[in-house]
Write a protein that holds these residues in place. Structure first.
Motif, PDB file in Angstrom:
ATOM      1  N   THR A  37       1.090  -1.293  -2.765  1.00  0.00           N
ATOM      2  CA  THR A  37       0.532  -0.693  -3.523  1.00  0.00           C
ATOM      3  C   THR A  37      -0.971  -0.519  -3.440  1.00  0.00           C
ATOM      4  O   THR A  37      -1.568   0.783  -3.695  1.00  0.00           O
ATOM      5  CB  THR A  37       1.045  -1.167  -5.111  1.00  0.00           C
ATOM      6  OG1 THR A  37       0.672  -2.442  -5.041  1.00  0.00           O
ATOM      7  CG2 THR A  37       2.423  -0.793  -5.249  1.00  0.00           C
ATOM      8  N   GLY A  38      -1.763  -1.248  -3.325  1.00  0.00           N
ATOM      9  CA  GLY A  38      -3.153  -1.486  -3.102  1.00  0.00           C
ATOM     10  C   GLY A  38      -3.393  -0.624  -1.834  1.00  0.00           C
ATOM     11  O   GLY A  38      -4.623  -0.043  -1.873  1.00  0.00           O
ATOM     12  N   LYS A  39      -2.883  -0.934  -0.575  1.00  0.00           N
ATOM     13  CA  LYS A  39      -3.242  -0.058   0.414  1.00  0.00           C
ATOM     14  C   LYS A  39      -2.883   1.335   0.268  1.00  0.00           C
ATOM     15  O   LYS A  39      -3.696   2.203   0.542  1.00  0.00           O
ATOM     16  CB  LYS A  39      -2.029  -0.704   1.653  1.00  0.00           C
ATOM     17  CG  LYS A  39      -2.763  -0.115   3.068  1.00  0.00           C
ATOM     18  CD  LYS A  39      -1.827  -0.801   3.982  1.00  0.00           C
ATOM     19  CE  LYS A  39      -2.104  -0.184   5.559  1.00  0.00           C
ATOM     20  NZ  LYS A  39      -1.116  -0.600   6.510  1.00  0.00           N
ATOM     21  N   GLN A  40      -1.883   1.671  -0.512  1.00  0.00           N
ATOM     22  CA  GLN A  40      -1.516   3.104  -0.799  1.00  0.00           C
ATOM     23  C   GLN A  40      -2.630   3.699  -1.320  1.00  0.00           C
ATOM     24  O   GLN A  40      -3.002   4.769  -1.460  1.00  0.00           O
ATOM     25  CB  GLN A  40      -0.219   3.306  -1.566  1.00  0.00           C
ATOM     26  CG  GLN A  40       0.113   4.583  -1.527  1.00  0.00           C
ATOM     27  CD  GLN A  40       1.402   4.813  -2.388  1.00  0.00           C
ATOM     28  OE1 GLN A  40       1.802   3.942  -3.324  1.00  0.00           O
ATOM     29  NE2 GLN A  40       2.556   5.498  -1.950  1.00  0.00           N
ATOM     30  N   ARG A  41      -3.163   3.323  -2.689  1.00  0.00           N
ATOM     31  CA  ARG A  41      -4.245   3.588  -3.141  1.00  0.00           C
ATOM     32  C   ARG A  41      -5.440   3.834  -2.416  1.00  0.00           C
ATOM     33  O   ARG A  41      -6.374   4.722  -2.790  1.00  0.00           O
ATOM     34  CB  ARG A  41      -4.516   2.581  -4.616  1.00  0.00           C
ATOM     35  CG  ARG A  41      -3.740   2.567  -5.560  1.00  0.00           C
ATOM     36  CD  ARG A  41      -4.191   1.834  -6.851  1.00  0.00           C
ATOM     37  NE  ARG A  41      -4.544   0.464  -6.587  1.00  0.00           N
ATOM     38  CZ  ARG A  41      -3.920  -0.498  -6.541  1.00  0.00           C
ATOM     39  NH1 ARG A  41      -2.625  -0.437  -6.922  1.00  0.00           N
ATOM     40  NH2 ARG A  41      -4.562  -1.708  -6.619  1.00  0.00           N
ATOM     41  N   LYS A  42      -5.698   2.932  -1.586  1.00  0.00           N
ATOM     42  CA  LYS A  42      -7.003   3.096  -0.608  1.00  0.00           C
ATOM     43  C   LYS A  42      -7.037   4.216   0.217  1.00  0.00           C
ATOM     44  O   LYS A  42      -7.680   4.949   0.551  1.00  0.00           O
ATOM     45  CB  LYS A  42      -7.289   1.992   0.161  1.00  0.00           C
ATOM     46  CG  LYS A  42      -7.735   0.648  -0.708  1.00  0.00           C
ATOM     47  CD  LYS A  42      -8.078  -0.560  -0.055  1.00  0.00           C
ATOM     48  CE  LYS A  42      -8.347  -1.771  -0.722  1.00  0.00           C
ATOM     49  NZ  LYS A  42      -8.665  -3.125   0.131  1.00  0.00           N
ATOM     50  N   LEU A  43      -5.591   4.480   0.609  1.00  0.00           N
ATOM     51  CA  LEU A  43      -5.304   5.377   1.592  1.00  0.00           C
ATOM     52  C   LEU A  43      -5.453   6.816   0.822  1.00  0.00           C
ATOM     53  O   LEU A  43      -5.941   7.801   1.609  1.00  0.00           O
ATOM     54  CB  LEU A  43      -3.853   5.341   2.144  1.00  0.00           C
ATOM     55  CG  LEU A  43      -3.407   6.410   3.093  1.00  0.00           C
ATOM     56  CD1 LEU A  43      -4.333   6.254   4.532  1.00  0.00           C
ATOM     57  CD2 LEU A  43      -1.885   6.292   3.396  1.00  0.00           C
ATOM     58  N   LEU A  44      -5.118   6.983  -0.326  1.00  0.00           N
ATOM     59  CA  LEU A  44      -4.941   8.141  -1.055  1.00  0.00           C
ATOM     60  C   LEU A  44      -6.517   8.423  -1.349  1.00  0.00           C
ATOM     61  O   LEU A  44      -6.968   9.631  -1.251  1.00  0.00           O
ATOM     62  CB  LEU A  44      -4.119   7.998  -2.276  1.00  0.00           C
ATOM     63  CG  LEU A  44      -4.365   9.024  -3.588  1.00  0.00           C
ATOM     64  CD1 LEU A  44      -3.846  10.362  -2.804  1.00  0.00           C
ATOM     65  CD2 LEU A  44      -3.684   8.769  -4.825  1.00  0.00           C
ATOM     66  N   GLN A  45      -7.329   7.481  -1.667  1.00  0.00           N
ATOM     67  CA  GLN A  45      -8.863   7.767  -1.973  1.00  0.00           C
ATOM     68  C   GLN A  45      -9.325   8.200  -0.877  1.00  0.00           C
ATOM     69  O   GLN A  45     -10.313   9.174  -0.795  1.00  0.00           O
ATOM     70  CB  GLN A  45      -9.303   6.476  -2.533  1.00  0.00           C
ATOM     71  CG  GLN A  45     -10.925   6.838  -3.035  1.00  0.00           C
ATOM     72  CD  GLN A  45     -10.882   7.772  -4.140  1.00  0.00           C
ATOM     73  OE1 GLN A  45     -10.184   7.363  -5.031  1.00  0.00           O
ATOM     74  NE2 GLN A  45     -11.617   8.776  -3.975  1.00  0.00           N
ATOM     75  N   ALA A  46      -9.185   7.716   0.457  1.00  0.00           N
ATOM     76  CA  ALA A  46      -9.771   8.056   1.551  1.00  0.00           C
ATOM     77  C   ALA A  46      -9.358   9.472   2.051  1.00  0.00           C
ATOM     78  O   ALA A  46     -10.133  10.358   2.577  1.00  0.00           O
ATOM     79  CB  ALA A  46      -9.268   7.116   2.861  1.00  0.00           C
ATOM     80  N   TRP A  47      -8.173   9.730   1.570  1.00  0.00           N
ATOM     81  CA  TRP A  47      -7.609  11.139   2.113  1.00  0.00           C
ATOM     82  C   TRP A  47      -8.696  12.329   0.955  1.00  0.00           C
ATOM     83  O   TRP A  47      -8.784  13.218   1.492  1.00  0.00           O
ATOM     84  CB  TRP A  47      -6.281  11.270   1.976  1.00  0.00           C
ATOM     85  CG  TRP A  47      -5.661  12.581   1.961  1.00  0.00           C
ATOM     86  CD1 TRP A  47      -5.805  13.467   2.984  1.00  0.00           C
ATOM     87  CD2 TRP A  47      -4.943  13.493   1.030  1.00  0.00           C
ATOM     88  NE1 TRP A  47      -5.091  14.639   2.751  1.00  0.00           N
ATOM     89  CE2 TRP A  47      -4.755  14.657   1.461  1.00  0.00           C
ATOM     90  CE3 TRP A  47      -4.946  13.369  -0.279  1.00  0.00           C
ATOM     91  CZ2 TRP A  47      -4.217  15.782   0.723  1.00  0.00           C
ATOM     92  CZ3 TRP A  47      -4.258  14.306  -1.020  1.00  0.00           C
ATOM     93  CH2 TRP A  47      -3.779  15.591  -0.659  1.00  0.00           C
ATOM     94  N   GLN A  48      -8.559  11.836  -0.085  1.00  0.00           N
ATOM     95  CA  GLN A  48      -9.357  12.737  -1.068  1.00  0.00           C
ATOM     96  C   GLN A  48     -10.658  12.905  -0.781  1.00  0.00           C
ATOM     97  O   GLN A  48     -11.439  13.853  -1.210  1.00  0.00           O
ATOM     98  CB  GLN A  48      -9.235  12.072  -2.544  1.00  0.00           C
ATOM     99  CG  GLN A  48      -7.692  12.261  -3.099  1.00  0.00           C
ATOM    100  CD  GLN A  48      -7.509  11.687  -4.593  1.00  0.00           C
ATOM    101  OE1 GLN A  48      -8.396  10.814  -4.713  1.00  0.00           O
ATOM    102  NE2 GLN A  48      -6.593  11.983  -5.169  1.00  0.00           N
ATOM    103  N   ASP A  49     -11.419  11.900  -0.039  1.00  0.00           N
ATOM    104  CA  ASP A  49     -12.730  11.787   0.289  1.00  0.00           C
ATOM    105  C   ASP A  49     -12.865  12.567   1.441  1.00  0.00           C
ATOM    106  O   ASP A  49     -13.811  12.490   2.258  1.00  0.00           O
ATOM    107  CB  ASP A  49     -13.217  10.497   0.315  1.00  0.00           C
ATOM    108  CG  ASP A  49     -13.373   9.764  -1.348  1.00  0.00           C
ATOM    109  OD1 ASP A  49     -13.371  10.500  -2.237  1.00  0.00           O
ATOM    110  OD2 ASP A  49     -13.661   8.612  -1.328  1.00  0.00           O
ATOM    111  N   ASP A  50     -11.713  13.133   2.228  1.00  0.00           N
ATOM    112  CA  ASP A  50     -11.827  13.731   3.466  1.00  0.00           C
ATOM    113  C   ASP A  50     -12.184  12.711   4.638  1.00  0.00           C
ATOM    114  O   ASP A  50     -12.634  13.088   5.559  1.00  0.00           O
ATOM    115  CB  ASP A  50     -12.628  14.962   3.266  1.00  0.00           C
ATOM    116  CG  ASP A  50     -12.298  16.162   2.597  1.00  0.00           C
ATOM    117  OD1 ASP A  50     -10.883  16.227   2.753  1.00  0.00           O
ATOM    118  OD2 ASP A  50     -12.821  16.953   1.882  1.00  0.00           O
ATOM    119  N   ALA A  51     -11.996  11.474   4.271  1.00  0.00           N
ATOM    120  CA  ALA A  51     -12.360  10.478   5.320  1.00  0.00           C
ATOM    121  C   ALA A  51     -11.194  10.376   6.183  1.00  0.00           C
ATOM    122  O   ALA A  51     -11.524   9.872   7.645  1.00  0.00           O
ATOM    123  CB  ALA A  51     -12.391   8.959   4.768  1.00  0.00           C
TER     124      ALA A  51
END
Length: 495
Positions: free
Chosen positions: A390-404
């Motif tokens: 769940t922590g990894k999923q939150r980081k992945l989502l944030q990276a996608w929202q930041d266009d990383a």
């Protein structure tokens, strides 16, 4: 068009529903305005149509009076023969809020020449293409407003859910009118029913107890199996809440705790969730376990499996059924159904003797497990992995929202993690069920079994904790032979 000095027979249409109540127009008020409009225009209202509490914006919703009005307009007269030559309404949005309904109304009204139409602002010529287009445009605008209200309502419900605020409407059974405080007597019945379900008692038996006790729903109705199941399956029981079919969780994936008092603890509700979820879609599973929806009549129905080999070498494996045999001790046998019924018809055994032997074997196994349970910490071993994912999923989502990261990387990876997280949560609920049931299996399980305190459904639940199935091997040689327990092969759940 009809001349102004002609007494024109028209019908009036009025509607008030949840999405229009805020305008403070009751049906009587609408008809009063309609009557004033008709009188001002020299028209005579010959019939009033009313669809109260029926929204014009919902797809698939039938408004009986609206449909009857269209039929009268198309025919040009009411069922009693009274001529109809027009319609008067308060406003267009009281008539239709969907383009298809507006088009059907215009088609019915203009089916013949000379029909009239008016709202509170005055008459409108629906034969004019410009007026019809403006009406359709108004319907589109109205529909957009409805969608805005629906979106605001959904956001409001979601926000209230995330804050743990109770929803509107009537109180739930078990809570007082404030929807926060427990109603002691009702909560006591709910808690007992929840723990009875966990212990293996059937809903049918619990429902019978409630009906005999005279319990009623908050609407004053008798309880039914479905309403009882939904009440027990509601996460509100343990202080949680669902929204759109999913538990409401915070940013860390932890269920949001509501502001109301819980009836049971979360692990107990998770056990109930595991039980009812397992019942969706099947009664008998491939491993031979069965789900009881009603109180069963015999201890091992569906658990015993035929072990005789067919001519092609395959084991029959059909579940044995019960047949009455008054000439035998116990009065019944377990037997394989006929070929026409999916079995081989080649295995039959004294029911009472099998029940006695399997009962003793199961009690011994449960006592052994109860002794081990005192030495083993009942913790689920997937918690660490679930938190990591769940922590990894939150980081992945944030990276996608930041266009990383790109869409091509995000969506496949997120989908894999979502599936694994879902599987882990399902395993956690199954673990909670095992723990809750195991907590009821103590060193005195034998005493409980023989004390008549357990119903047959609860005994079967204990048996299914210990057994996947029991394979009944054929006797061979024909004729009656002494009972041989070696021909019963238990398939233990831990083997």
């Amino acid at each position: 068009m009809v001349e102004q000095d002609e007494a024109v027979p028209v019908v009036a249409y009025a509607r008030i529903s949840a999405d229009t109540a805020k305008d403070n127009h009751g049906v009587e008020d609408q008809h009063a305005v309609n009557g004033q409009t008709a009188e001002r225009l020299g028209w005579t209202i010959v019939h009033r149509y009313t669809d109260n509490d029926l929204s014009a914006a919902k797809a698939g919703l039938v408004r009986p009076d609206f449909e009857a009005m269209l039929r009268a307009l198309k025919a040009g007269h009411l069922p009693d023969g009274q001529p109809v030559r027009g319609v008067v309404v308060l406003a267009d949005d009281r008539l239709t809020r969907r383009a298809g309904d507006y088009e059907r109304f215009v088609d019915a009204l203009t089916y013949e020449e000379g029909r009239v139409f008016a709202d509170a602002k005055g008459p409108k010529n629906l034969y004019s293409e410009d007026v019809e287009s403006m009406g359709l445009f108004g319907v589109v605008i109205s529909k957009m407003e409805v969608r805005k209200m629906q979106r605001r309502m959904r956001r409001s419900h979601r926000r209230r859910a995330e804050q743990g605020i109770p929803v509107g409407g009537k109180r739930a059974f078990g809570w007082k009118e404030d929807k926060l405080t427990l109603e002691p007597d009702e909560a006591k019945w709910l808690a007992k029913a929840a723990r009875d379900v966990i212990a293996g008692k059937s809903l049918h038996s619990i429902l019978r107890e409630w009906q005999e006790a005279g319990l009623r729903t908050v609407n004053g109705k008798m309880w039914a199996s479905r309403s009882l199941k939904l009440a027990l399956w509601n996460p509100r029981m343990c202080g949680w809440r669902k929204h759109n079919g999913e538990l409401v969780r915070d940013a860390n994936g932890v269920p949001v705790v509501g502001q109301w008092e819980p009836v049971i603890i979360p692990k107990e509700w998770m056990a109930i969730d595991a039980i009812f979820t397992a019942r969706v879609g099947a009664n008998v599973k491939a491993d031979g376990t069965v789900t009881d929806y009603r109180t069963p009549s015999h201890l091992l129905t569906g658990i015993l499996r035929c072990g005789k080999k067919k001519p092609d070498g395959q084991v029959c494996n059909a579940p044995l059924r019960v047949s009455t045999r008054p000439d035998l001790s116990g009065g019944f046998i377990y037997q394989c159904p006929s070929r026409e019924m999916g079995g081989c018809g080649g295995t039959a055994r004294n029911g009472a003797k099998i029940d006695e032997y399997i009962t003793e074997a199961v009690l011994a196994k449960l006592e052994e497990r109860a002794a081990k349970a005192h030495r083993v910490e009942a913790e689920w071993d997937g918690e660490e992995e679930l938190n990591r994912l769940t922590g990894k999923q939150r980081k992945l989502l944030q990276a996608w929202q930041d266009d990383a990261i790109s869409d091509e990387l995000f969506f496949p990876e997120n989908q894999k993690m979502e599936k694994r997280i879902k599987d882990l949560r399902k395993d956690r609920t199954q673990h909670a069920l095992r723990v809750q049931r195991a907590s009821a299996v103590t060193d005195n399980v034998r005493e409980q079994w023989h004390s008549d305190r357990l119903e047959i459904a609860q005994k079967r639940a204990l048996i299914r904790q210990a057994l996947h199935a029991v394979i009944v091997l054929p006797v061979g040689g024909g004729g009656r032979r002494p009972f041989n327990p070696d021909l019963l092969v238990p398939k233990w759940t831990e083997d």
